[in-house]
Design an enzyme around this catalytic site. Structure first.
Site, PDB file in Angstrom:
ATOM      1  N   ASP A 205       1.025  -1.254  -0.011  1.00 24.82           N
ATOM      2  CA  ASP A 205       0.077  -0.022   0.072  1.00 24.82           C
ATOM      3  C   ASP A 205       0.984   1.399   0.138  1.00 24.82           C
ATOM      4  O   ASP A 205       1.894   1.143   0.820  1.00 24.82           O
ATOM      5  CB  ASP A 205      -0.863  -0.070   1.449  1.00 24.82           C
ATOM      6  CG  ASP A 205      -2.008  -0.903   1.024  1.00 24.82           C
ATOM      7  OD1 ASP A 205      -2.055  -1.659   0.036  1.00 24.82           O
ATOM      8  OD2 ASP A 205      -2.831  -1.230   1.849  1.00 24.82           O
ATOM      9  N   ASP A 207       0.584   3.862   1.651  1.00 22.88           N
ATOM     10  CA  ASP A 207       0.551   4.788   2.831  1.00 22.88           C
ATOM     11  C   ASP A 207       1.207   3.962   3.864  1.00 22.88           C
ATOM     12  O   ASP A 207       1.053   4.265   5.161  1.00 22.88           O
ATOM     13  CB  ASP A 207      -0.915   5.128   3.172  1.00 22.88           C
ATOM     14  CG  ASP A 207      -1.966   4.049   3.379  1.00 22.88           C
ATOM     15  OD1 ASP A 207      -1.336   2.898   3.113  1.00 22.88           O
ATOM     16  OD2 ASP A 207      -2.905   4.344   3.195  1.00 22.88           O
ATOM     17  N   TRP A 267     -13.610  -1.257  -1.234  1.00 23.89           N
ATOM     18  CA  TRP A 267     -12.877  -1.633  -0.038  1.00 23.89           C
ATOM     19  C   TRP A 267     -13.215  -3.161   0.705  1.00 23.89           C
ATOM     20  O   TRP A 267     -14.272  -3.438   0.719  1.00 23.89           O
ATOM     21  CB  TRP A 267     -12.724  -0.671   0.778  1.00 23.89           C
ATOM     22  CG  TRP A 267     -11.946  -0.890   2.253  1.00 23.89           C
ATOM     23  CD1 TRP A 267     -10.744  -0.442   2.314  1.00 23.89           C
ATOM     24  CD2 TRP A 267     -12.509  -1.731   3.343  1.00 23.89           C
ATOM     25  NE1 TRP A 267     -10.359  -1.150   3.657  1.00 23.89           N
ATOM     26  CE2 TRP A 267     -11.238  -1.871   4.377  1.00 23.89           C
ATOM     27  CE3 TRP A 267     -13.679  -2.207   3.759  1.00 23.89           C
ATOM     28  CZ2 TRP A 267     -11.255  -2.463   5.674  1.00 23.89           C
ATOM     29  CZ3 TRP A 267     -13.683  -2.979   5.066  1.00 23.89           C
ATOM     30  CH2 TRP A 267     -12.477  -3.040   5.934  1.00 23.89           C
ATOM     31  N   GLU A 270     -10.256  -8.379  -0.196  1.00 24.75           N
ATOM     32  CA  GLU A 270      -9.260  -9.127  -1.370  1.00 24.75           C
ATOM     33  C   GLU A 270      -8.022  -9.591  -0.687  1.00 24.75           C
ATOM     34  O   GLU A 270      -7.636 -10.590  -0.905  1.00 24.75           O
ATOM     35  CB  GLU A 270      -8.932  -7.897  -2.209  1.00 24.75           C
ATOM     36  CG  GLU A 270      -7.890  -6.906  -2.073  1.00 24.75           C
ATOM     37  CD  GLU A 270      -8.112  -6.247  -0.845  1.00 24.75           C
ATOM     38  OE1 GLU A 270      -9.371  -5.905  -0.358  1.00 24.75           O
ATOM     39  OE2 GLU A 270      -7.233  -5.374  -0.234  1.00 24.75           O
ATOM     40  N   ASP A 271      -7.642  -9.103   0.380  1.00 25.09           N
ATOM     41  CA  ASP A 271      -6.554  -9.434   1.270  1.00 25.09           C
ATOM     42  C   ASP A 271      -6.708 -10.719   1.861  1.00 25.09           C
ATOM     43  O   ASP A 271      -5.977 -11.602   1.871  1.00 25.09           O
ATOM     44  CB  ASP A 271      -5.953  -8.701   2.222  1.00 25.09           C
ATOM     45  CG  ASP A 271      -7.017  -7.759   3.047  1.00 25.09           C
ATOM     46  OD1 ASP A 271      -8.076  -8.174   2.849  1.00 25.09           O
ATOM     47  OD2 ASP A 271      -6.496  -7.119   4.089  1.00 25.09           O
ATOM     48  N   MET A 297       1.313   3.919   9.193  1.00 25.41           N
ATOM     49  CA  MET A 297       0.346   4.570   8.177  1.00 25.41           C
ATOM     50  C   MET A 297       0.253   5.909   8.236  1.00 25.41           C
ATOM     51  O   MET A 297      -0.109   6.703   9.086  1.00 25.41           O
ATOM     52  CB  MET A 297      -0.827   3.711   8.453  1.00 25.41           C
ATOM     53  CG  MET A 297      -1.736   3.678   7.241  1.00 25.41           C
ATOM     54  SD  MET A 297      -3.251   3.047   7.208  1.00 25.41           S
ATOM     55  CE  MET A 297      -4.132   4.706   7.629  1.00 25.41           C
ATOM     56  N   HIS A 300      -5.369   8.987   6.681  1.00 36.35           N
ATOM     57  CA  HIS A 300      -6.118   9.636   5.942  1.00 36.35           C
ATOM     58  C   HIS A 300      -7.742   9.225   5.854  1.00 36.35           C
ATOM     59  O   HIS A 300      -7.964   8.256   6.568  1.00 36.35           O
ATOM     60  CB  HIS A 300      -5.660   9.215   4.478  1.00 36.35           C
ATOM     61  CG  HIS A 300      -5.564   7.861   4.231  1.00 36.35           C
ATOM     62  ND1 HIS A 300      -6.918   7.242   3.651  1.00 36.35           N
ATOM     63  CD2 HIS A 300      -5.100   6.803   4.519  1.00 36.35           C
ATOM     64  CE1 HIS A 300      -6.683   5.913   3.600  1.00 36.35           C
ATOM     65  NE2 HIS A 300      -5.665   5.642   4.018  1.00 36.35           N
ATOM     66  N   ARG A 302     -11.317   8.194   4.165  1.00 34.65           N
ATOM     67  CA  ARG A 302     -11.745   7.102   2.943  1.00 34.65           C
ATOM     68  C   ARG A 302     -11.652   7.556   1.796  1.00 34.65           C
ATOM     69  O   ARG A 302     -12.209   8.720   1.583  1.00 34.65           O
ATOM     70  CB  ARG A 302     -13.075   6.457   3.538  1.00 34.65           C
ATOM     71  CG  ARG A 302     -13.316   5.310   2.445  1.00 34.65           C
ATOM     72  CD  ARG A 302     -14.731   4.583   2.824  1.00 34.65           C
ATOM     73  NE  ARG A 302     -14.642   3.733   4.265  1.00 34.65           N
ATOM     74  CZ  ARG A 302     -13.831   2.891   4.383  1.00 34.65           C
ATOM     75  NH1 ARG A 302     -13.204   2.281   3.476  1.00 34.65           N
ATOM     76  NH2 ARG A 302     -13.966   2.296   5.700  1.00 34.65           N
TER      77      ARG A 302
HETATM   78  N1  UDH Z   1      -5.587   3.297  -3.016  1.00 34.87           N
HETATM   79  C1  UDH Z   1      -5.224   4.296  -3.782  1.00 34.87           C
HETATM   80  N2  UDH Z   1      -6.379   5.214  -4.184  1.00 34.87           N
HETATM   81  C2  UDH Z   1      -7.373   4.956  -3.460  1.00 34.87           C
HETATM   82  C3  UDH Z   1      -7.899   3.725  -2.920  1.00 34.87           C
HETATM   83  C4  UDH Z   1      -6.893   3.158  -2.376  1.00 34.87           C
HETATM   84  O1  UDH Z   1      -4.195   4.848  -4.111  1.00 34.87           O
HETATM   85  O2  UDH Z   1      -8.539   5.818  -3.956  1.00 34.87           O
HETATM   86  C5  UDH Z   1      -4.649   2.439  -2.716  1.00 34.87           C
HETATM   87  C6  UDH Z   1      -3.546   2.750  -1.824  1.00 34.87           C
HETATM   88  O3  UDH Z   1      -2.024   2.367  -2.141  1.00 34.87           O
HETATM   89  C7  UDH Z   1      -3.730   2.328  -0.404  1.00 34.87           C
HETATM   90  C8  UDH Z   1      -4.216   1.091  -0.798  1.00 34.87           C
HETATM   91  O4  UDH Z   1      -4.978   1.106  -2.039  1.00 34.87           O
HETATM   92  O5  UDH Z   1      -2.980   2.301   0.399  1.00 34.87           O
HETATM   93  C9  UDH Z   1      -5.574   0.413   0.087  1.00 34.87           C
HETATM   94  O6  UDH Z   1      -6.486   1.178   0.341  1.00 34.87           O
HETATM   95  P1  UDH Z   1      -7.469   1.234   1.195  1.00 34.87           P
HETATM   96  O7  UDH Z   1      -8.529   2.133   1.248  1.00 34.87           O
HETATM   97  O8  UDH Z   1      -8.134  -0.312   1.107  1.00 34.87           O
HETATM   98  O9  UDH Z   1      -7.111   0.871   2.612  1.00 34.87           O
HETATM   99  P2  UDH Z   1      -6.566   2.063   3.677  1.00 34.87           P
HETATM  100  O10 UDH Z   1      -6.150   1.221   4.739  1.00 34.87           O
HETATM  101  O11 UDH Z   1      -7.828   2.919   4.101  1.00 34.87           O
HETATM  102  O12 UDH Z   1      -5.614   3.103   2.983  1.00 34.87           O
HETATM  103  C10 UDH Z   1      -9.001   2.348   4.664  1.00 34.87           C
HETATM  104  C11 UDH Z   1      -9.964   3.198   4.963  1.00 34.87           C
HETATM  105  C12 UDH Z   1      -9.688   4.241   5.855  1.00 34.87           C
HETATM  106  C13 UDH Z   1     -10.868   5.081   6.481  1.00 34.87           C
HETATM  107  C14 UDH Z   1     -10.415   5.905   7.570  1.00 34.87           C
HETATM  108  C15 UDH Z   1     -11.375   6.975   8.006  1.00 34.87           C
HETATM  109  N3  UDH Z   1     -10.887   7.729   9.243  1.00 34.87           N
HETATM  110  C1  NGS Z   2     -11.082  -6.622   7.299  1.00 33.42           C
HETATM  111  C2  NGS Z   2     -11.137  -6.714   6.017  1.00 33.42           C
HETATM  112  C3  NGS Z   2      -9.925  -6.606   5.176  1.00 33.42           C
HETATM  113  C4  NGS Z   2      -9.032  -5.632   5.826  1.00 33.42           C
HETATM  114  C5  NGS Z   2      -8.756  -5.495   7.519  1.00 33.42           C
HETATM  115  C6  NGS Z   2      -8.004  -4.165   7.864  1.00 33.42           C
HETATM  116  O1  NGS Z   2     -12.250  -6.571   8.081  1.00 33.42           O
HETATM  117  O2  NGS Z   2      -9.738  -6.545   3.861  1.00 33.42           O
HETATM  118  O3  NGS Z   2     -10.174  -5.571   7.914  1.00 33.42           O
HETATM  119  O4  NGS Z   2      -8.844  -3.171   7.404  1.00 33.42           O
HETATM  120  N1  NGS Z   2     -11.809  -8.008   5.549  1.00 33.42           N
HETATM  121  C7  NGS Z   2     -13.106  -7.757   5.542  1.00 33.42           C
HETATM  122  O5  NGS Z   2     -13.820  -6.805   5.368  1.00 33.42           O
HETATM  123  C8  NGS Z   2     -13.848  -8.987   5.081  1.00 33.42           C
HETATM  124  S1  NGS Z   2      -8.196  -1.672   7.679  1.00 33.42           S
HETATM  125  O6  NGS Z   2      -8.402  -1.404   9.079  1.00 33.42           O
HETATM  126  O7  NGS Z   2      -6.682  -1.482   7.466  1.00 33.42           O
HETATM  127  O8  NGS Z   2      -8.826  -0.772   7.062  1.00 33.42           O
HETATM  128  O9  NGS Z   2      -7.658  -5.258   5.246  1.00 33.42           O
END
Ligand code: UDH
Ligand code: NGS
Length: 355
Positions: A205, A207, A267, A270-271, A297, A300, A302
């Site tokens: 990722d 971030d 979101w 997939e992992d 991390m 940011h 969503r």
């Molecule tokens: N990513 C992008 N652009 C996007 C979405 C995702 O570049 O518009 C990439 C980026 O590398 C990111 C990764 O995909 O680090 C995973 O994105 P994610 O949205 O699944 O996971 P992340 O942990 O955010 O970055 C989860 C939502 C956080 C909400 C927090 C509210 N305070």
């Molecule tokens: C789980 C998600 C994963 C995600 C993890 C952490 O619940 O994809 O949280 O998310 N699985 C499902 O929703 C089935 S995080 O807090 O980093 O946004 O990676």
């Protein structure tokens, strides 16, 4: 009267001494010659350690001239190149825990100037030893330029200290459709392999930044989860099967699970699907310990078009049935643009839309 046989044995002794002296002389000469050869090659090695880039330039110029004029010398130069040893594992350049913070923005120009040994496309390999692995860093991306700058700022020096032969691939999803992280990772795998014979793939990722350079971004005998203790989870694994954030897989491990699913839009999940694939193929997850695996991390909100995918629970319940038909064997996309920066290769792709 003197005894003639006594004279003879005296002469015989003198001859033996002369022969012995000749032998000693020849031995000393041979030893001295071998020593100078040895010194010459150590001198070359020291030069290489002190000035790797310059040396490569010098060597390539010499090689060019020799290839044209002196085949015998060219052979010597290539022998010297062959004499490079594998880089030690772990790298002696590692420093351990790192201070990672995001309060001051960084510019790409700063990162470029701090990483002069990168070549176009964010490529690097050590010049004084043979890297243990050729690793492609794959970053799924859309509209996260500020995060990418921090990633490049922190990761390039770390990856160089880890003495990897690596390239950085930013796989940029074009358009406004829902984000598809896993499909972008499949595309990164495919596009990186078109460029170089990578044997290992790190999926990161944009971030997430490691807080310890002993967390080597390479592949292991089992698929590796690298972001094991994130600040946002209180430096703990959120759950045992968690495989999100940063992971690595060899080509062989990746192909054994038919790559990643292409059909997770938005979101989440997939992992977990990737984890299911690995365990259904009998693989386990390798991880660094909680101290070495610490990472930060960049906070940011969503992203737009990356809302939680309502189908994710149903999909992860059926990984075993879907994984043979949905994966690297069914991947389809269009490359729109390839941009080469000193710090990365950015590949903008059309990933299509959900069926
Ligand atoms: N990513 C992008 N652009 C996007 C979405 C995702 O570049 O518009 C990439 C980026 O590398 C990111 C990764 O995909 O680090 C995973 O994105 P994610 O949205 O699944 O996971 P992340 O942990 O955010 O970055 C989860 C939502 C956080 C909400 C927090 C509210 N305070
Ligand atoms: C789980 C998600 C994963 C995600 C993890 C952490 O619940 O994809 O949280 O998310 N699985 C499902 O929703 C089935 S995080 O807090 O980093 O946004 O990676």
């Amino acid at each position: 009267m003197r005894d003639p046989s006594g004279n003879f044995s005296f002469l015989q002794r003198i001859c033996s001494v002369v022969v012995l002296l000749c032998f000693v002389h020849i031995s000393v000469t041979v030893l001295y010659y071998l020593r100078t050869l040895d010194l010459r090659s150590s001198f070359l090695q020291i030069q290489q350690i002190n000035s790797p880039t310059q040396n490569v330039l010098k060597e390539s110029a010499v090689t060019q001239a020799n290839l044209e004029r002196q085949p015998a010398l060219a052979t010597n130069v290539s022998r010297e190149a062959e004499a490079l040893k594998p880089c030690p594992d772990p790298s002696p350049l590692l420093v351990g825990p790192l201070r990672i913070e995001f309060s001051n923005p960084v510019s790409l120009d700063l990162v470029r100037s701090e990483n002069p040994r990168l070549s176009s496309g964010g490529r690097y390999k050590p010049t004084d030893c043979i890297a243990l692995q050729k690793v492609a860093m794959i970053i799924p991306f859309r509209n996260r330029d500020e995060h990418l700058k921090f990633w490049l700022y922190y990761l390039h020096p770390i990856l160089q200290r880890q003495q990897l032969d690596y390239g950085v691939y930013v796989i940029n999803q074009a358009g406004e459709e829902r984000f598809n992280r896993a499909k972008l990772l499949n595309i990164g795998y495919t596009e990186a392999l078109k460029e170089y014979d990578y044997e290992c793939f790190v999926f990161s990722d944009v971030d997430l930044i490691p807080m310890d350079d002993r967390n080597t971004y390479k592949c292991y005998s089992q698929p590796r989860h690298l972001s094991v203790s994130m600040d946002k989870f209180g430096f703990k694994l959120p759950y045992n099967q968690y495989f999100g954030g940063v992971s690595s897989m060899s080509k062989q491990q990746f192909l054994k699970i038919n790559g990643f699913p292409n059909d997770y839009w938005g979101w989440g999940g997939e992992d977990d699907d990737i984890f299911n694939r690995l365990s259904s193929r009998g693989m386990s997850i390798s991880r660094p310990n909680g101290q070495i695996g610490k990472c930060r991390m960049i906070r940011h909100e969503r992203d737009k078009q990356n809302e939680p995918n309502p189908q994710r629970f149903d999909r992860i319940a059926h990984t075993r049935e879907t994984m043979n038909r949905d994966g690297i064997n069914s991947l389809s996309y269009k490359v729109i643009k390839v941009e080469k920066d000193q710090l990365f290769t950015k590949i903008t792709v059309d990933v299509g839309k959900p069926r």
